[in-house]
Design a protein around this motif. Structure first.
Motif, PDB file in Angstrom:
ATOM      1  N   ALA A 362       0.847  -1.197   0.000  1.00  0.00           N
ATOM      2  CA  ALA A 362       0.000   0.000   0.000  1.00  0.00           C
ATOM      3  C   ALA A 362       0.877   1.240   0.000  1.00  0.00           C
ATOM      4  O   ALA A 362       2.062   1.191   0.343  1.00  0.00           O
ATOM      5  N   SER A 363       0.296   2.368  -0.395  1.00  0.00           N
ATOM      6  CA  SER A 363       1.024   3.628  -0.387  1.00  0.00           C
ATOM      7  C   SER A 363       0.060   4.761  -0.087  1.00  0.00           C
ATOM      8  O   SER A 363      -1.146   4.661  -0.336  1.00  0.00           O
ATOM      9  N   THR A 368       4.461  16.256   2.092  1.00  0.00           N
ATOM     10  CA  THR A 368       5.923  16.257   1.988  1.00  0.00           C
ATOM     11  C   THR A 368       6.524  14.934   1.528  1.00  0.00           C
ATOM     12  O   THR A 368       7.670  14.899   1.091  1.00  0.00           O
ATOM     13  N   CYS A 369       5.777  13.835   1.653  1.00  0.00           N
ATOM     14  CA  CYS A 369       6.391  12.545   1.360  1.00  0.00           C
ATOM     15  C   CYS A 369       5.360  11.521   0.914  1.00  0.00           C
ATOM     16  O   CYS A 369       4.149  11.744   0.996  1.00  0.00           O
ATOM     17  N   PHE A 370       5.882  10.372   0.455  1.00  0.00           N
ATOM     18  CA  PHE A 370       5.074   9.191   0.159  1.00  0.00           C
ATOM     19  C   PHE A 370       5.346   8.165   1.258  1.00  0.00           C
ATOM     20  O   PHE A 370       6.500   7.932   1.624  1.00  0.00           O
ATOM     21  N   VAL A 386       7.653   2.792   5.299  1.00  0.00           N
ATOM     22  CA  VAL A 386       8.834   3.432   4.723  1.00  0.00           C
ATOM     23  C   VAL A 386       8.405   4.747   4.099  1.00  0.00           C
ATOM     24  O   VAL A 386       7.559   4.769   3.193  1.00  0.00           O
ATOM     25  N   SER A 387       8.980   5.847   4.581  1.00  0.00           N
ATOM     26  CA  SER A 387       8.655   7.180   4.074  1.00  0.00           C
ATOM     27  C   SER A 387       9.701   7.613   3.060  1.00  0.00           C
ATOM     28  O   SER A 387      10.911   7.470   3.312  1.00  0.00           O
ATOM     29  N   ASP A 391      11.924  15.339  -2.529  1.00  0.00           N
ATOM     30  CA  ASP A 391      12.688  16.583  -2.680  1.00  0.00           C
ATOM     31  C   ASP A 391      14.127  16.424  -2.208  1.00  0.00           C
ATOM     32  O   ASP A 391      15.056  17.022  -2.786  1.00  0.00           O
ATOM     33  N   ASP A 392      14.321  15.641  -1.144  1.00  0.00           N
ATOM     34  CA  ASP A 392      15.668  15.445  -0.588  1.00  0.00           C
ATOM     35  C   ASP A 392      16.230  14.064  -0.874  1.00  0.00           C
ATOM     36  O   ASP A 392      17.356  13.758  -0.453  1.00  0.00           O
ATOM     37  N   ASP A 393      15.451  13.222  -1.559  1.00  0.00           N
ATOM     38  CA  ASP A 393      15.861  11.848  -1.859  1.00  0.00           C
ATOM     39  C   ASP A 393      16.174  11.071  -0.573  1.00  0.00           C
ATOM     40  O   ASP A 393      17.138  10.309  -0.501  1.00  0.00           O
ATOM     41  N   VAL A 394      15.330  11.260   0.451  1.00  0.00           N
ATOM     42  CA  VAL A 394      15.531  10.661   1.767  1.00  0.00           C
ATOM     43  C   VAL A 394      14.529   9.533   1.972  1.00  0.00           C
ATOM     44  O   VAL A 394      13.351   9.660   1.635  1.00  0.00           O
ATOM     45  N   PHE A 395      15.024   8.417   2.547  1.00  0.00           N
ATOM     46  CA  PHE A 395      14.186   7.261   2.881  1.00  0.00           C
ATOM     47  C   PHE A 395      14.288   7.011   4.379  1.00  0.00           C
ATOM     48  O   PHE A 395      15.390   6.981   4.926  1.00  0.00           O
ATOM     49  N   LYS A 396      13.149   6.797   5.030  1.00  0.00           N
ATOM     50  CA  LYS A 396      13.128   6.497   6.459  1.00  0.00           C
ATOM     51  C   LYS A 396      12.180   5.340   6.717  1.00  0.00           C
ATOM     52  O   LYS A 396      11.061   5.334   6.207  1.00  0.00           O
TER      53      LYS A 396
END
Length: 520
Positions: A362-363, A368-370, A386-387, A391-396
């Protein structure tokens, strides 16, 4: 003993060879014990005579450190004396250790060990983990006792030597004096207790094997806070520990040992001080309880030099050759193989392989993020979020393994595969795990300690090995030789210009001579 025998004996003692082995070696050289000319007792007498001539061991230890400082301007050492003028505490670290700390000093482990010198004073070793996932020594100290004020003094010297840089995280065995000293000197560092010592304490305080097994699982497994609290309550009820003082105190310190509370804080894979135990075992190969202080320092630095040589070997293994690709995601795997050292690459590959078991089910898009929901294939009970911030190419990821260990988890890797990303984004590459971990320090510091950059030494060795093979092949043909000589001259000129080694814009005299002499 002749003077030459004494010189040979001292050389062997510096190399860690004991008196008995030296005597046996002399007998082998002479062709029998009866032909040596002196007895084994004479060897021990000579050693004792030399030690008596060095009547003040503390002064000689400081003299040895001053000698190191004459060759290493960054050498740092401090000491205190007691009321009778005797050496009490001694702290030291050389320039290479200080530069290593600037790169790998985010996590600090320190522990005390005993029996490494004839005075039986505790040896405190400050260590961390380098980009090969191996131990690296930052500093050492010999102290007269293990009081809180002693540890405060040692940590203050450490902080001064490291130019005020505090570690992000500290791991110890839970000693109360250490804990209080850390709180006073490193107030912002996250202090973690060693899991191995906690399990040992659980065995001695509770003594129920089933409890120990459950406690270990709850300590190390990645639960969320609510689930951890619920499982701990169930365990206390099951084993009737409501009135157990040790269990109550342990739970009060849960933020120092439970993975549910610790996750998100960087520990570079440290969970126990077993690294410290392994390091003490390695040091024990070089140090013995019979050594006085000056001999101890000599052999301690011999151990340091050996560890640094092993780091050069590890750098060479990482730089020379490419690992065999084993996963389905070869583009990503190949990218990681070029970035990370060999040992870290193997760990990363395990995460990459496990990502094949994950699915993105799911998404959800926010301002600000997906946010993607990831779970194991056909196992939807456990989910991770997983976020992705484009814009910043950041994964969390909600598991926070990236923040804790510095490598992207299988959940992030599954999302990268889902998004058809071919290479690792820079935001998922922690510089401390890469082959070029020391590059930033090298580019900003011109007066580095000699031999500090093991990565540079390994690159030199790797290039020499390749060019030796190339030279052997090229020299078989005159045409090949001439073309490669011209290419080599052009490459040398290009690199010398880049490094600013000549200003006339043309080839150096040595290049011109080489072109005229060697062209066929």
């Amino acid at each position: 003993m002749k003077e030459s025998d004494t010189v040979q004996m001292n050389d062997m003692l510096k190399g860690g060879i004991g008196p008995s082995q030296f005597y046996a070696s002399m007998a082998n050289q002479a062709g029998g014990y009866e032909k040596i000319g002196f007895r084994r007792k004479d060897v021990y007498n000579q050693i004792g005579k030399q030690r008596r001539l060095k009547h003040c061991d503390g002064k000689n230890a400081l003299h040895y450190l001053r000698g190191l400082a004459s060759d290493d301007p960054m050498m740092f050492y401090r000491h205190t004396v007691d009321g009778e003028g005797r050496l009490q505490h001694l702290f030291w670290c050389d320039g290479i250790s200080q530069m290593d700390y600037q790169v790998y000093g985010d996590v600090l482990a320190f522990d005390a060990t005993y029996g490494r010198n004839k005075y039986h004073c505790p040896l405190v070793v400050f260590s961390g983990v380098n980009n090969h996932n191996n131990n690296v020594i930052f500093a050492g100290a010999i102290v007269a006792n293990e009081k809180e004020e002693t540890y405060v003094w040692v940590l203050e010297q450490f902080l001064e030597a490291m130019l005020g840089k505090s570690p992000v995280s500290v791991i110890t065995d839970g000693d109360l004096a250490m804990k209080n000293a850390i709180k006073r000197v490193f107030p912002n560092a996250y202090h973690r207790l060693c899991a191995w010592h906690l399990i040992r304490n659980a065995k001695s305080n509770i003594g129920v094997p089933e409890f120990v097994g459950q406690f270990r699982k709850y300590m190390l497994r990645d639960y969320d806070l609510g689930e951890f609290r619920r499982k701990w309550t169930e365990m206390v009820d099951t084993f009737g520990l409501h009135e157990n003082k040790w269990a109550a105190e342990l739970y009060a310190k849960r933020k120092m040992w439970a993975a549910a509370h610790i996750r998100g804080n960087f520990f570079a894979g440290f969970r126990t001080t077993s690294r410290c135990e392994g390091l003490h075992s390695e040091i024990g190969k070089f140090l013995h309880s019979r050594y006085n202080l000056s001999d101890f320092l000599l052999h301690f630095h011999r151990c340091l030099n050996y560890m640094r040589y092993k780091e050069v070997e590890a750098d060479f293994a990482s730089n020379y050759g490419d690992p065999v690709l084993q996963t389905r995601f070869q583009s990503m795997e190949s990218c990681a193989g070029k970035l990370f050292t060999r040992e870290i690459f193997f760990i990363f590959r395990e995460f990459l392989a496990r990502s094949a078991e994950m699915v993105v089910k799911a998404s959800n898009q926010t301002y600000t993020c997906f946010i993607y929901t990831v779970c194991k294939y056909q196992e939807s009970k456990r989910e991770w979020n997983v976020s992705f911030y484009p814009d910043d190419d950041v994964f969390k990821c909600s598991c926070k393994k990236m923040e804790s260990f510095g490598l992207p988890c299988e959940h992030i890797m599954a999302l990268l595969v889902f998004l058809d990303v071919a290479e690792l984004p820079n935001t998922l590459v922690a510089a401390r795990w890469t082959k070029n971990a020391k590059e930033a320090i090298c580019s900003t510091n011109k007066n580095l300690p000699k031999y500090w950059d093991s990565h540079k030494s390994s690159r030199y060795s790797a290039l020499m090995f390749r060019y030796m093979r190339l030279s052997k092949l090229v020299s078989e043909s005159g045409d090949d030789f001439n073309s490669h000589m011209e290419q080599a001259a052009a490459d040398i000129h290009k690199m010398e210009t880049k490094r600013g080694l000549h200003d006339d814009g043309g080839a150096t005299n040595s290049e011109k001579e080489a072109d005229s002499v060697y062209c066929l």
